[in-house]
Scaffold this active site. Sequence first.
Site: not given
Ligand SMILES: Nc1nc2c(ncn2[C@@H]2O[C@H](COP(=O)(O)OP(=O)(O)OP(=O)(O)O)[C@@H](O)[C@H]2O)c(=O)[nH]1
Length: 513
Positions: A388-389, A431
Amino acid sequence: MMPSHPFSLLSWLLFLSAGLTLGLALFASRQRHYPVAHWFTWLTLAMSVYSLGYGMELATGTLTQLKFWINIQFIGAVFIPALLLLMSYAYQYHRHPPLTYRLLLLGLGGLNLAVQLGNDYHRLNLADIQFDVVDGLTLSRLTFGPWYYVLMLYAHLAVLVSLLVFYRSWRRAPRFHSHQALVLLCGAALPWLGYLVSLASLTNQLRLDWCVLSFSVSGLCFGYGLFRYRFTHLPPIGREQVFDEISEAVVVLDSQGRLLDFNRQAVQLYPVLSRDLIGRTAEPLLKELLPLLQQEGQARLSLSRQGRQYEVRCHRIRQDGPHTVGYALLMHDVTDRHQLLLQLRQQAEVDELTGVNNRRKILGLLEEAIAQLWQGGHHQPLSLILFDLDFFKQLNDSQGHQLGDQMLKRLASLVQETLMPGEQLGRYGGDEFLLLLPGKTTKEALALACQINQLIQQQLTMSLSLGIAGYQLQDSAHSLIQRADLALYQAKARGRGQACQQADTGLLEDEGR
Ligand SMILES: Nc1nc2c(ncn2[C@@H]2O[C@H](COP(=O)(O)OP(=O)(O)OP(=O)(O)O)[C@@H](O)[C@H]2O)c(=O)[nH]1
């Protein structure tokens, strides 16, 4: 204007004929909501007037009486060609002829009548009228004017066209209706033959108008068609209306697989089909369909032709018993349904935002890949990368959800480009993505993970955390993902922007930045 001689047998026969055709007209008029019955009514009425006029003419004693009854005959006669044409049109197309067509034909009839009624002034139609009395019959001796020949030409053309219509119906209609068309063909042909006989006997002393004499038989033919075959009720060219107009392509074969019939849609599908091939074996033409004939019950097959999809059904034709006497092959265009199914499948399997496999699909693919390993004796490696990102939430929060969406799309498309055939990428959720790598060892997967991470850092100025797991004996899709997830967790814990590999022992084996 009553004639001076007593009526001869011939006159009485003509009155009988007039009565018969009038009866038919009255009967048909009760059903004139059918276009063919409407025009048939007027046609038989015109025939009736013509017969009555001629019956009276044969008993006249003066030139004035003769001219009067000749004019009466013309009232019927001038409209007969037009009405025959209009009736044959209604018969063929089961609707009234277009208004212009009606106006033109009836207008021509009216014009001819006007010319005849004014004949004493210009003599264009009948240049001279004399009569002889032979065996108690008053027979006219006419010298024709130029207009008469024009009228005859028009009448002959009209009769010829109508005959062609009935002839065509006779040839093309199925058996029941072909009898009907034949009866009507005879009904229309008889007065014409009568006219030809009259022409041939012009020089005889007994110059009778055989055309009008044939009306009784002609009327009987029409009457037979009307009562026996109910042609005002049943559209006779049902074949064209149903067989040719239905959307399905239909080919009919006999029990030996020889071609019996086909409709217009079948010709579009198999342009090689032609009437000349009827009776020949259909094998070279319809090879792909013939396996259907061997199957019992409702046999079906899918056919792709000319860029469209067809569902072919084979219907066995049975007659008075269990034996198959023929086959009807019905080809239904299912392209729209097929495309809708593809669309639904696409929606069920593809992630809408990124266009890669969705969670359900990538999990299904993982299970399939594991099943194949079982079948193949576990000789091939299989690796999984879950990634994931990093800090994606921050990006969303600071730059907006839309930009976050764009980032996910770009990420998916960049990763997709690095894949080899057979390798699959799926969006696992949010993500998080899952990369399925059949045939790759964990070492190779680790190298790929580092390469992808580098690419994303360059292109998107963001980093990835990646967890790698290799398939171990007894692994299920669930346990394999669990280990990849654990490795991803390790990568996050170690500061993100790196790949970690988790062995089935639970120990971290390898890592790469
Ligand atoms: N723009 C967008 N955001 C999304 C989508 N699906 C999920 N998200 C967001 O992706 C984020 C994923 O959260 P996390 O993986 O906990 O956050 P992170 O900042 O990547 O944390 P780390 O993975 O620990 O670095 C959340 O804020 C979700 O709201 C989507 O389809 N589009």
